[in-house]
Scaffold this motif. Structure first.
Motif, mmCIF file in Angstrom:
data_model
loop_
_atom_site.group_PDB
_atom_site.id
_atom_site.type_symbol
_atom_site.label_atom_id
_atom_site.label_comp_id
_atom_site.label_asym_id
_atom_site.label_seq_id
_atom_site.Cartn_x
_atom_site.Cartn_y
_atom_site.Cartn_z
ATOM 1 N N GLY A 32 33.744 -23.275 -1.160
ATOM 2 C CA GLY A 32 32.984 -22.827 0.131
ATOM 3 C C GLY A 32 33.606 -21.658 0.735
ATOM 4 O O GLY A 32 33.304 -21.299 1.763
ATOM 5 N N LEU A 33 34.676 -20.981 0.108
ATOM 6 C CA LEU A 33 35.297 -19.887 0.807
ATOM 7 C C LEU A 33 34.597 -18.568 1.002
ATOM 8 O O LEU A 33 34.939 -18.127 2.112
ATOM 9 N N ALA A 34 33.862 -18.226 -0.152
ATOM 10 C CA ALA A 34 33.137 -17.168 0.245
ATOM 11 C C ALA A 34 32.294 -17.490 1.272
ATOM 12 O O ALA A 34 31.857 -16.378 2.342
ATOM 13 N N THR A 35 31.402 -18.398 1.413
ATOM 14 C CA THR A 35 30.426 -18.749 2.604
ATOM 15 C C THR A 35 31.256 -18.722 3.849
ATOM 16 O O THR A 35 30.870 -18.126 4.983
ATOM 17 N N ALA A 36 32.363 -19.345 3.899
ATOM 18 C CA ALA A 36 33.224 -19.450 4.968
ATOM 19 C C ALA A 36 33.708 -18.043 5.600
ATOM 20 O O ALA A 36 33.593 -17.480 6.774
ATOM 21 N N SER B 97 32.601 -13.429 9.384
ATOM 22 C CA SER B 97 32.125 -11.824 9.442
ATOM 23 C C SER B 97 31.096 -11.610 10.351
ATOM 24 O O SER B 97 31.027 -10.708 11.045
ATOM 25 N N PHE B 98 29.929 -12.304 9.877
ATOM 26 C CA PHE B 98 28.726 -12.219 10.572
ATOM 27 C C PHE B 98 28.869 -12.591 11.991
ATOM 28 O O PHE B 98 28.438 -11.787 13.027
ATOM 29 N N LEU C 104 26.098 -15.394 0.851
ATOM 30 C CA LEU C 104 25.630 -14.745 2.209
ATOM 31 C C LEU C 104 24.405 -15.346 2.743
ATOM 32 O O LEU C 104 24.267 -15.574 3.985
ATOM 33 N N VAL C 105 23.501 -15.887 1.709
ATOM 34 C CA VAL C 105 22.159 -16.704 2.352
ATOM 35 C C VAL C 105 22.573 -17.784 3.070
ATOM 36 O O VAL C 105 22.042 -18.147 4.180
ATOM 37 N N LYS C 106 23.590 -18.478 2.608
ATOM 38 C CA LYS C 106 24.153 -19.809 3.107
ATOM 39 C C LYS C 106 24.439 -19.469 4.550
ATOM 40 O O LYS C 106 24.750 -20.319 5.489
ATOM 41 N N ALA C 107 25.244 -18.234 4.592
ATOM 42 C CA ALA C 107 26.017 -17.813 5.894
ATOM 43 C C ALA C 107 24.813 -17.223 7.056
ATOM 44 O O ALA C 107 25.451 -17.290 7.993
#
Length: 341
Positions: A95-99, A104-105, A128-131
């Protein structure tokens, strides 16, 4: 997640860590790339979020947003294209990319960025969509065979024999006749300097677009004349001497790619420009011409008319607050004119 990694907004002290991570994705001089892309962009310095593994102290992931002025229904906004997301293989699927994207958002508006957009890799799109990003449309690659050799390779992804190339030459001749557009009075010329006429052309043409990234002369100079790699050739499109459009073309052997094409979204004008660039690439000895763009743009709608074949596609996403004054336009697939540049 927070027990294993610390995610922070990167500073100048993190420069070497970011260069090291990017060296695992790209080849070439990463220090020169960093200076040009992260620090010298005339629309603003990049914002990068970096993940540090607490146990080892090692930088194991990052993502960046590169500022870009964007015209939305004629109004200049501060956008940014997402890119350079990388996670070390040994810490993936945690889950690091989502975090990273979530942070960033949450912080990009503090950095002066109203919204983020771009066509990420399929794996990164999910994060990105999960974020919280919106999947808006698809970003598609298009291929136009220019010769019998190119036609065979476009169809079968391999080099043809002499006999196969001769057989393919018949449909290419027919394709050229069926797709030829009138480009009388139009010319292409290589650009050695971007002056005020490019600003004037952009200001005239942008009024007819929904969402389009700024192509002001300062940005074009940085993007095409100051880039370390110098892979792309900028070309001015003129109609009876007047600047009416712009193309950036990249060549590698017998392959050519339209990295950017910008003009007013007038079908006849786009047709004339595409005819010019097809003839230009063919005269340069290329057998295949390709390009990529958001698939519902005015530009994409003319590609099939000129014999371009749709190939693979990936999602194009936009991260924007629901309360943004332009949210409906920014998440409308038909609003965007977006290319590799």
């Amino acid at each position: 997640m927070t027990d294993k990694f610390e995610i922070t907004l990167a500073g100048h002290d993190n420069r070497e860590q970011i260069i090291d991570l990017m060296g695992k994705i790209y080849s070439g001089d990463m220090a020169a790339r960093y200076n040009w892309l992260y620090a010298e962009n005339p629309h603003g310095e990049a914002s990068t979020w970096i993940a540090i593994e607490r146990v080892s102290g090692e930088a194991v992931g990052c993502t960046s947003i590169f500022p870009r002025r964007v015209m939305v229904q004629g109004q200049e906004r501060s956008g940014g294209i997402g890119g350079d997301c990388f996670i070390e293989p040994r810490v993936r699927r945690q889950g690091l990319a989502t975090a990273l994207h979530s942070m960033s958002f949450a912080q990009m508006r503090e950095r002066g960025i109203d919204f983020m957009y771009g066509p990420p890799t399929p794996n990164n799109l999910g994060a990105l969509v999960k974020a919280g990003s919106h999947l808006v449309t698809n970003y598609r690659r298009w291929v136009r065979p220019l010769t019998s050799r190119g036609a065979y390779r476009a169809a079968f992804s391999r080099v043809p024999t002499k006999g196969q190339a001769q057989l393919a030459s018949i449909p290419i001749m027919v394709l050229d006749r069926l797709t030829k557009s009138d480009s009388k009075g139009f010319t292409l010329e290589e650009v050695s300097a971007f002056g005020d006429e490019f600003d004037a052309m952009f200001e005239r043409s942008v009024r007819e677009h929904g969402v389009v990234c700024s192509r002001d002369s300062q940005y074009l100079t940085w993007r095409y004349l100051e880039a370390p790699a110098h892979r792309q050739t900028p070309l001015a499109v003129r109609r009876k001497g007047e600047l009416v459009g712009f193309i950036a073309l990249e060549r590698a052997g017998e392959f050519a790619a339209i990295a950017d094409l910008f003009s007013a979204p007038n079908p006849k004008l786009i047709d004339a420009i595409l005819q010019l660039v097809i003839e230009y690439a063919l005269a340069a000895g290329c057998s295949i011409l390709e390009t990529s763009s958001t698939q519902e743009s005015a530009f994409s709608r003319r590609l099939r008319r000129h014999g371009f074949i749709g190939r693979e596609e990936r999602g194009f996403q936009v991260a924007v607050q629901d309360a943004d004054s332009h949210v409906d336009v920014l998440i409308d697939a038909q609003s965007w004119h977006f290319t590799e540049a």
